[in-house]
Motif scaffolding. Structure first.
Motif, mmCIF file in Angstrom:
data_model
loop_
_atom_site.group_PDB
_atom_site.id
_atom_site.type_symbol
_atom_site.label_atom_id
_atom_site.label_comp_id
_atom_site.label_asym_id
_atom_site.label_seq_id
_atom_site.Cartn_x
_atom_site.Cartn_y
_atom_site.Cartn_z
ATOM 1 N N VAL A 56 -8.560 37.345 -15.918
ATOM 2 C CA VAL A 56 -7.557 38.152 -16.619
ATOM 3 C C VAL A 56 -7.321 37.617 -18.038
ATOM 4 C CG1 VAL A 56 -5.114 38.785 -16.671
ATOM 5 C CG2 VAL A 56 -6.412 38.990 -14.547
ATOM 6 N N SER A 57 -7.153 36.303 -18.177
ATOM 7 C CA SER A 57 -6.844 35.740 -19.492
ATOM 8 C C SER A 57 -8.022 35.868 -20.454
ATOM 9 C CB SER A 57 -6.433 34.265 -19.352
ATOM 10 O OG SER A 57 -5.176 34.153 -18.738
ATOM 11 N N VAL A 58 -9.232 35.633 -19.969
ATOM 12 C CA VAL A 58 -10.401 35.755 -20.839
ATOM 13 C C VAL A 58 -10.598 37.202 -21.267
ATOM 14 C CG1 VAL A 58 -12.913 35.540 -20.937
ATOM 15 C CG2 VAL A 58 -11.550 33.702 -19.931
ATOM 16 N N GLN A 59 -10.447 38.126 -20.306
ATOM 17 C CA GLN A 59 -10.582 39.542 -20.646
ATOM 18 C C GLN A 59 -9.504 39.964 -21.644
ATOM 19 O OE1 GLN A 59 -12.769 41.845 -20.017
ATOM 20 N NE2 GLN A 59 -11.624 43.546 -20.924
ATOM 21 N N SER A 60 -8.279 39.484 -21.440
ATOM 22 C CA SER A 60 -7.186 39.823 -22.347
ATOM 23 C C SER A 60 -7.433 39.271 -23.745
ATOM 24 C CB SER A 60 -5.860 39.282 -21.793
ATOM 25 O OG SER A 60 -5.576 39.829 -20.518
ATOM 26 N N ALA A 61 -7.869 38.006 -23.812
ATOM 27 C CA ALA A 61 -8.146 37.392 -25.119
ATOM 28 C C ALA A 61 -9.284 38.122 -25.827
ATOM 29 C CB ALA A 61 -8.490 35.913 -24.939
ATOM 30 N N TRP A 62 -10.309 38.489 -25.096
ATOM 31 C CA TRP A 62 -11.448 39.202 -25.676
ATOM 32 C C TRP A 62 -11.019 40.559 -26.229
ATOM 33 C CZ3 TRP A 62 -16.386 38.294 -26.969
ATOM 34 C CH2 TRP A 62 -17.237 39.386 -27.175
ATOM 35 N N SER A 63 -10.024 41.189 -25.546
ATOM 36 C CA SER A 63 -9.548 42.506 -25.965
ATOM 37 C C SER A 63 -8.468 42.426 -27.031
ATOM 38 C CB SER A 63 -9.017 43.281 -24.750
ATOM 39 O OG SER A 63 -10.002 43.387 -23.747
ATOM 40 N N GLY A 64 -8.076 41.207 -27.412
ATOM 41 C CA GLY A 64 -7.052 41.046 -28.423
ATOM 42 C C GLY A 64 -5.630 41.041 -27.897
ATOM 43 N N GLN A 65 -5.462 41.074 -26.560
ATOM 44 C CA GLN A 65 -4.118 41.048 -25.953
ATOM 45 C C GLN A 65 -3.762 39.594 -25.636
ATOM 46 O OE1 GLN A 65 -5.541 43.606 -22.979
ATOM 47 N NE2 GLN A 65 -4.733 45.472 -23.873
ATOM 48 N N ILE A 66 -3.515 38.837 -26.697
ATOM 49 C CA ILE A 66 -3.361 37.389 -26.582
ATOM 50 C C ILE A 66 -2.078 37.015 -25.836
ATOM 51 C CG2 ILE A 66 -3.076 35.266 -27.927
ATOM 52 C CD1 ILE A 66 -4.904 36.501 -30.030
ATOM 53 N N ASP A 67 -0.998 37.762 -26.050
ATOM 54 C CA ASP A 67 0.256 37.463 -25.361
ATOM 55 C C ASP A 67 0.069 37.492 -23.847
ATOM 56 O OD1 ASP A 67 1.434 37.183 -27.776
ATOM 57 O OD2 ASP A 67 2.771 38.900 -27.613
ATOM 58 N N LEU A 68 -0.707 38.464 -23.374
ATOM 59 C CA LEU A 68 -0.961 38.580 -21.941
ATOM 60 C C LEU A 68 -1.769 37.390 -21.443
ATOM 61 C CD1 LEU A 68 -0.440 40.512 -19.570
ATOM 62 C CD2 LEU A 68 -2.622 41.607 -20.080
ATOM 63 N N ALA A 69 -2.743 36.945 -22.243
ATOM 64 C CA ALA A 69 -3.571 35.799 -21.855
ATOM 65 C C ALA A 69 -2.741 34.527 -21.768
ATOM 66 C CB ALA A 69 -4.713 35.621 -22.858
ATOM 67 N N ILE A 70 -1.897 34.276 -22.769
ATOM 68 C CA ILE A 70 -1.051 33.075 -22.789
ATOM 69 C C ILE A 70 -0.020 33.134 -21.667
ATOM 70 C CG2 ILE A 70 0.654 31.782 -24.119
ATOM 71 C CD1 ILE A 70 -2.058 31.438 -25.276
ATOM 72 N N GLY A 71 0.651 34.267 -21.546
ATOM 73 C CA GLY A 71 1.693 34.409 -20.534
ATOM 74 C C GLY A 71 1.160 34.253 -19.127
ATOM 75 N N ASN A 72 -0.066 34.731 -18.890
ATOM 76 C CA ASN A 72 -0.648 34.635 -17.555
ATOM 77 C C ASN A 72 -0.856 33.180 -17.149
ATOM 78 O OD1 ASN A 72 -2.025 35.415 -15.147
ATOM 79 N ND2 ASN A 72 -3.973 35.170 -16.192
ATOM 80 N N VAL A 73 -1.349 32.355 -18.065
ATOM 81 C CA VAL A 73 -1.600 30.949 -17.740
ATOM 82 C C VAL A 73 -0.302 30.202 -17.477
ATOM 83 C CG1 VAL A 73 -2.405 28.762 -18.712
ATOM 84 C CG2 VAL A 73 -3.818 30.808 -18.911
ATOM 85 N N ILE A 74 0.647 30.317 -18.390
ATOM 86 C CA ILE A 74 1.906 29.582 -18.230
ATOM 87 C C ILE A 74 2.678 30.086 -17.016
ATOM 88 C CG2 ILE A 74 4.144 29.085 -19.302
ATOM 89 C CD1 ILE A 74 2.738 29.126 -21.985
ATOM 90 N N GLY A 75 2.738 31.407 -16.854
ATOM 91 C CA GLY A 75 3.434 31.966 -15.701
ATOM 92 C C GLY A 75 2.784 31.570 -14.388
ATOM 93 N N SER A 76 1.458 31.515 -14.348
ATOM 94 C CA SER A 76 0.752 31.119 -13.126
ATOM 95 C C SER A 76 1.028 29.666 -12.774
ATOM 96 C CB SER A 76 -0.753 31.344 -13.295
ATOM 97 O OG SER A 76 -1.055 32.711 -13.412
ATOM 98 N N ASN A 77 1.053 28.785 -13.786
ATOM 99 C CA ASN A 77 1.342 27.378 -13.516
ATOM 100 C C ASN A 77 2.749 27.190 -12.958
ATOM 101 O OD1 ASN A 77 -1.193 26.810 -14.479
ATOM 102 N ND2 ASN A 77 -0.528 25.207 -15.870
ATOM 103 N N LEU A 78 3.705 27.929 -13.526
ATOM 104 C CA LEU A 78 5.073 27.854 -13.001
ATOM 105 C C LEU A 78 5.132 28.401 -11.579
ATOM 106 C CD1 LEU A 78 7.021 29.011 -16.185
ATOM 107 C CD2 LEU A 78 7.118 26.746 -15.143
ATOM 108 N N PHE A 79 4.456 29.519 -11.336
ATOM 109 C CA PHE A 79 4.454 30.131 -10.004
ATOM 110 C C PHE A 79 3.794 29.199 -8.984
ATOM 111 C CE2 PHE A 79 2.844 32.806 -6.615
ATOM 112 C CZ PHE A 79 3.857 33.730 -6.408
ATOM 113 N N ASN A 80 2.697 28.558 -9.370
ATOM 114 C CA ASN A 80 1.981 27.683 -8.438
ATOM 115 C C ASN A 80 2.868 26.557 -7.924
ATOM 116 O OD1 ASN A 80 -0.372 29.156 -8.629
ATOM 117 N ND2 ASN A 80 -1.327 27.793 -10.121
#
Length: 361
Positions: A56-80
């Motif tokens: 998800v993050s790589v696809q988002s970054a490639w598409s220019g949706q950087i906020d989604l890529a960053i938010g996914n990583v940080i949110g996933s770490n908190l959720f984990n």
């Protein structure tokens, strides 16, 4: 909206199934090639359950949706940490191995602090992303060397528990061709599922007027963390509670070094980190990583009350995001209560419990 919901559900399902196929195929392939089961457990299994976040993050970054890529990583770490470990600890108190306390958690804390340092200028450049990914490779090499230096009987037992069968027993996925097919099929489902999930998430953000960052921190992060939740719950129910802890720590480390590293490399531009992430979400992720050390050290296990505390903090975090998105007028009061009352009280409680557990009786 119905189409978006169906696409989101289908994408989530494809991510979960794809991650399962990838983990199974890669694990069996690694074992058949003579790679240490310890290395498989610390890298392939943990990293494989994080493959949805990566897709998800790589696809988002490639598409220019950087906020989604960053938010996914940080949110996933908190959720984990807060939800996956919290739920598992409520099901059954989690034993924490000494290696996790002495080595894995400090490495995770160091990686989290490194991410803070990298983002102080407001973004992650391609060079910085390459450094993050190189550190992941170095960590993997370190684990391989470490596993070769010591015995791995315990790791073999844990690996067999993950597969629910002896490591050398005949299985349907023993042929090399089947293992490669599982890997290819898993990767294909991950790419397809990530495309659907990102498209649906962006539609949700547009329809409800919510930023892509909030969607990434909440809905997408929780969805892509389902493999970690499923794998850890299965490990707990099988009695392999240390695997549940190792899976979360390894997945979080992969998210920081691997997912953000690859996303930053493939992104057309530098990964610009929003100010709200720098001042709140990223420090929250670091604080959660640091909090793991005293919690894990306390009697070397995560008790049910600590699991409930983790979940309560995640609920408070989500409540903050919702209030912030809606422009709640008393948000500053809410933040002050959390910073100057709830969090200090929790720190004191953990410190007392840790001191009592370390004091000879």
């Amino acid at each position: 909206m119905v189409v978006d919901l169906l696409m989101f559900a289908a994408g989530l399902g494809a991510l979960v199934v794809g991650a399962e196929l990838l983990v199974r195929g890669a694990s069996r392939l690694a074992l058949s090639m003579g790679i240490s089961p310890l290395v498989v457990g610390l890298t392939v299994v943990a990293f494989g359950t994080s493959s949805p976040e990566g897709a998800v993050s790589v696809q988002s970054a490639w598409s220019g949706q950087i906020d989604l890529a960053i938010g996914n990583v940080i949110g996933s770490n908190l959720f984990n940490v807060l939800v996956v470990l919290g739920v598992c600890a409520i099901v059954a108190p989690l034993a924490v191995g000494s290696q996790v306390i002495r080595q894995e958690v400090p490495i995770l804390i160091a990686a989290s602090l490194l991410l803070v340092g990298v983002t102080l200028d407001g973004g992650i450049s391609r060079i910085e992303a390459a450094v993050l990914f190189a550190l992941l490779l170095a960590y993997t090499a370190f684990v391989i060397r470490q596993s070769r230096a010591g015995g791995n009987e315990e790791a073999v037992r844990e690996f067999e528990a993950e597969l629910a069968a002896p490591a050398d027993s005949p299985r349907w996925d023993d042929p090399r061709s089947v293992q490669l097919l599982l890997i290819v099929g898993g990767l294909a489902l991950l790419v397809t599922g990530s495309n659907w999930l990102v498209a649906a998430a962006v539609s949700f953000a547009t329809a409800f007027g919510v930023s892509e960052l909030i969607v990434g921190l909440t809905i997408v992060a929780a969805g892509t963390s389902l493999p970690e939740l499923a794998a850890s719950l299965v490990a707990v129910l099988r009695g392999e509670r240390d695997i549940a802890v190792g899976n979360v720590i390894g997945s979080n480390l992969f998210n920081i070094l691997g997912v953000l590293g690859v996303a930053g490399i493939v992104s057309p531009t530098a990964l610009q980190v929003p100010a709200s992430v720098l001042y709140f979400d990223l420090p929250a992720m670091v604080a959660v990583a640091i909090a793991c050390l005293p919690v894990f050290f306390s009697e070397r296990r995560i008790g049910r009350w600590e699991g409930a505390m983790f979940i309560a903090y995640y609920v408070a975090y989500i409540a903050y995001l919702v209030l912030d998105a809606r422009g709640y007028h008393a948000l500053e009061t809410y933040r002050e209560v959390m910073l100057f009352a709830v969090i200090p009280l929790t720190v004191v409680t953990i410190a007392v419990v840790t001191w009592r557990s370390a004091t000879p009786r």
